[in-house]
Design an enzyme around this catalytic site. Structure first.
Site, PDB file in Angstrom:
ATOM      1  N   ASN A   1      -5.313  10.493  -1.862  1.00 43.17           N
ATOM      2  CA  ASN A   1      -5.300   9.111  -2.344  1.00 43.17           C
ATOM      3  C   ASN A   1      -5.389   9.194  -3.864  1.00 43.17           C
ATOM      4  O   ASN A   1      -6.473   9.271  -4.431  1.00 43.17           O
ATOM      5  CB  ASN A   1      -6.493   8.374  -1.723  1.00 43.17           C
ATOM      6  CG  ASN A   1      -6.610   6.921  -2.178  1.00 43.17           C
ATOM      7  OD1 ASN A   1      -5.953   6.496  -3.126  1.00 43.17           O
ATOM      8  ND2 ASN A   1      -7.464   6.171  -1.509  1.00 43.17           N
TER       9      ASN A   1
ATOM     10  N   ARG B   1      -1.335   8.387   0.152  1.00 48.13           N
ATOM     11  CA  ARG B   1      -1.341   6.947  -0.080  1.00 48.13           C
ATOM     12  C   ARG B   1      -0.282   6.666  -1.140  1.00 48.13           C
ATOM     13  O   ARG B   1      -0.299   7.274  -2.218  1.00 48.13           O
ATOM     14  CB  ARG B   1      -2.705   6.497  -0.597  1.00 48.13           C
ATOM     15  CG  ARG B   1      -2.729   5.019  -0.944  1.00 48.13           C
ATOM     16  CD  ARG B   1      -4.048   4.602  -1.557  1.00 48.13           C
ATOM     17  NE  ARG B   1      -4.044   3.191  -1.882  1.00 48.13           N
ATOM     18  CZ  ARG B   1      -4.703   2.641  -2.900  1.00 48.13           C
ATOM     19  NH1 ARG B   1      -5.451   3.400  -3.685  1.00 48.13           N
ATOM     20  NH2 ARG B   1      -4.647   1.361  -3.118  1.00 48.13           N
TER      21      ARG B   1
ATOM     22  N   HIS C   1      -3.392  -2.668  -0.852  1.00 47.88           N
ATOM     23  CA  HIS C   1      -4.585  -2.312  -0.063  1.00 47.88           C
ATOM     24  C   HIS C   1      -4.347  -2.554   1.422  1.00 47.88           C
ATOM     25  O   HIS C   1      -5.292  -2.759   2.184  1.00 47.88           O
ATOM     26  CB  HIS C   1      -5.828  -3.135  -0.486  1.00 47.88           C
ATOM     27  CG  HIS C   1      -6.295  -2.899  -1.888  1.00 47.88           C
ATOM     28  ND1 HIS C   1      -6.597  -3.933  -2.736  1.00 47.88           N
ATOM     29  CD2 HIS C   1      -6.527  -1.767  -2.576  1.00 47.88           C
ATOM     30  CE1 HIS C   1      -6.994  -3.438  -3.906  1.00 47.88           C
ATOM     31  NE2 HIS C   1      -6.959  -2.121  -3.842  1.00 47.88           N
TER      32      HIS C   1
ATOM     33  N   ARG D   1      -8.770  -5.563 -14.275  1.00 49.69           N
ATOM     34  CA  ARG D   1      -7.584  -6.443 -14.188  1.00 49.69           C
ATOM     35  C   ARG D   1      -8.003  -7.906 -14.078  1.00 49.69           C
ATOM     36  O   ARG D   1      -8.974  -8.227 -13.396  1.00 49.69           O
ATOM     37  CB  ARG D   1      -6.736  -6.057 -12.973  1.00 49.69           C
ATOM     38  CG  ARG D   1      -6.048  -4.729 -13.111  1.00 49.69           C
ATOM     39  CD  ARG D   1      -5.375  -4.272 -11.814  1.00 49.69           C
ATOM     40  NE  ARG D   1      -5.956  -3.033 -11.342  1.00 49.69           N
ATOM     41  CZ  ARG D   1      -5.812  -2.537 -10.115  1.00 49.69           C
ATOM     42  NH1 ARG D   1      -5.090  -3.185  -9.227  1.00 49.69           N
ATOM     43  NH2 ARG D   1      -6.388  -1.403  -9.778  1.00 49.69           N
TER      44      ARG D   1
ATOM     45  N   GLU E   1      -9.699   4.233   4.260  1.00 53.22           N
ATOM     46  CA  GLU E   1      -8.252   4.348   4.062  1.00 53.22           C
ATOM     47  C   GLU E   1      -7.772   5.755   4.424  1.00 53.22           C
ATOM     48  O   GLU E   1      -6.698   5.919   4.997  1.00 53.22           O
ATOM     49  CB  GLU E   1      -7.896   4.050   2.599  1.00 53.22           C
ATOM     50  CG  GLU E   1      -8.033   2.579   2.218  1.00 53.22           C
ATOM     51  CD  GLU E   1      -8.094   2.363   0.706  1.00 53.22           C
ATOM     52  OE1 GLU E   1      -9.074   2.795   0.078  1.00 53.22           O
ATOM     53  OE2 GLU E   1      -7.161   1.753   0.155  1.00 53.22           O
TER      54      GLU E   1
END
Ligand code: ADP
Ligand code: UVW
Ligand code: MG
Length: 408
Positions: free
Chosen positions: A17, A101, A190, A251, A394
């Protein structure tokens, strides 16, 4: 596990990832999903890079190394070295595949995909719409391929879960021809986490995913909300890029698009400068100088006004999305918090749900204070809508999808 190979077939999957400045990895044995080693390299490109490697099988010790790791390729070579030192190296015949990922898969990739030159070229083409993420993902793929060219390298896309969104949720209200010519639409990110967490939430409620509507709040460094109806995503807060929606670590999330024109025309900034401002110097860090929620809570406890404002802006945005997705879904069975902030920051959960009693939402203070790695309810008994914390995984989800693709 869905698929079972013959007894001699390799059963391990390495998951990479690769983020903008970090690489997280896990080596799993897919016979039972057991993790053999986990780790991360963070602050890649800085002098103070750190690698933490934890072997969980084979008797090796947890190791931590600090010192400059110049780029993602160097980080992956360091990871390969750590795994090899525990007898878990990439040269192992037990390795079945490497799962990556990949953040942006555009419209084309709606499922996990074995990577070839053409897939690589498409991920590269999407760099402008995931500038912090796809370049790191590409380096991960290229480095891993160079180390094991014989193995299937599988891409699992953040965008895939969101491809079920209805057209009216995915479309921006801008000129259709221009939007279509440039493939401008809401993609969402996501997705691997939203899929995993919404399924786990249904399980926690003792129901089938098809029977529940959930709002998932993935609050990590990047943060996004999704509305999931009967196991399918119907709306999500990130858009063409992972910049839209919730307030994040660095962000901005939602801003009036005209802020960009204003900064270019009136403040004299270049497009790249505005891009860097909104992606890297906004969100919590822009509001108060810190992007770590732990540090922000500590400052609030000391009476710091800027940290308080940053927290309040963060929570206000979150509350707006809970309300919006409640309306989109019509009936909500659970609101679910996940990822670093969602799993750990009880004050964020408490503040985001506060005042929503009329919607059937409430948090039990005692339950909310419990720290645990297990999925758990934090709403009071007999609440009309469940509020839950479900740790995301994940890497496990990427490993499952990777393995299912390569053993069939
Ligand atoms: N105990 C904690 N309390 C509050 N926030 C936490 C805690 N632990 C982690 N976090 C938050 O989680 C963030 C990282 O979340 P994570 O899901 O690991 O992000 P990513 O995968 O995007 O790197 C940190 O920046 C920090 O704000
Ligand atoms: C898509 C995205 O924002 O990912 P991350 O949270 O890993 O930065
Ligand atoms: Mg994350």
């Amino acid at each position: 596990m869905t698929a079972r190979p013959s007894s001699s077939a390799p059963t391990r999957v390495l998951v990479l990832n690769s983020g903008s400045s970090s690489v997280k990895y896990q080596l799993l044995d897919m016979r039972d999903g057991a993790r053999l080693a986990v780790g991360l390299v963070e602050r890649i490109g800085e002098e103070t890079s750190r690698l933490v490697h934890t072997p969980l099988r084979g008797g090796g010790e947890k190791r931590e190394r600090t010192g400059a790791v110049p780029d993602h390729a160097a980080a992956l070579k360091a990871v390969a070295g750590e795994l090899a030192a525990d007898g878990l190296g990439l040269d192992s015949p037990e390795l079945a595949a490497i799962g990556h990922r990949v953040v942006h898969g555009g419209l084309r990739f709606t499922a996990p995909t074995v990577i070839d030159d053409e897939v690589l070229a498409e991920i590269e083409r999407l760099v402008p719409v995931a500038p912090l993420h796809n370049p790191a993902n590409l380096i991960g793929i290229r480095t891993a391929t160079a180390l094991r060219p014989d193995l299937p390298q599988v891409a699992v896309f953040d965008t895939a879960f969101h491809t079920t969104m209805p057209e009216y949720a995915a479309r921006y209200a801008i000129d259709v021809e221009t939007a279509d010519a440039h493939r401008i639409r809401r993609y969402g990110f996501h997705g691997t986490s939203h899929a995993y967490v919404s399924r786990a939430a249904a399980e926690l409620l003792g129901k089938a995913p098809e029977d529940v509507n959930v709002i998932v709040l993935h609050l990590g460094n990047g943060a996004s909300a999704s509305a999931v109806a009967g196991g399918r995503c119907v709306d999500t807060s990130m858009g063409l890029t992972p910049l839209e929606g919730l307030v994040m670590g660095t962000r901005s999330g939602d801003v009036d698009p005209a802020v960009t024109f204003h900064l270019v025309r009136v403040a004299g900034m270049s497009t790249d400068e505005v891009d860097a401002l909104l992606n890297k110097r906004s969100g919590l860090v822009g509001l108060c100088g810190d992007n770590d929620m732990r540090e922000i809570r500590r400052r609030i406890d000391e009476g710091d006004e800027r940290a308080r404002l940053a927290f309040d802006v963060y929570v206000h945005r979150l509350k707006k999305y809970i309300g919006a997705y409640y309306a989109v879904l019509g009936r909500v069975d659970a609101v679910v918090f996940t990822a670093g902030v969602g799993e750990n920051a009880a004050p964020v959960r408490e503040a985001a749900i506060a005042g929503l009693e009329e919607l059937g939402l409430a948090v039990d203070a005692g339950r909310n204070a419990v720290r645990s790695d297990e999925p758990r309810l934090i709403s009071p008994d007999h609440a009309r809508v469940a509020v839950a914390v479900v740790p995301t995984d994940e890497e496990l989800e990427i490993a499952r999808q990777t393995y299912a693709l390569v053993v069939d």
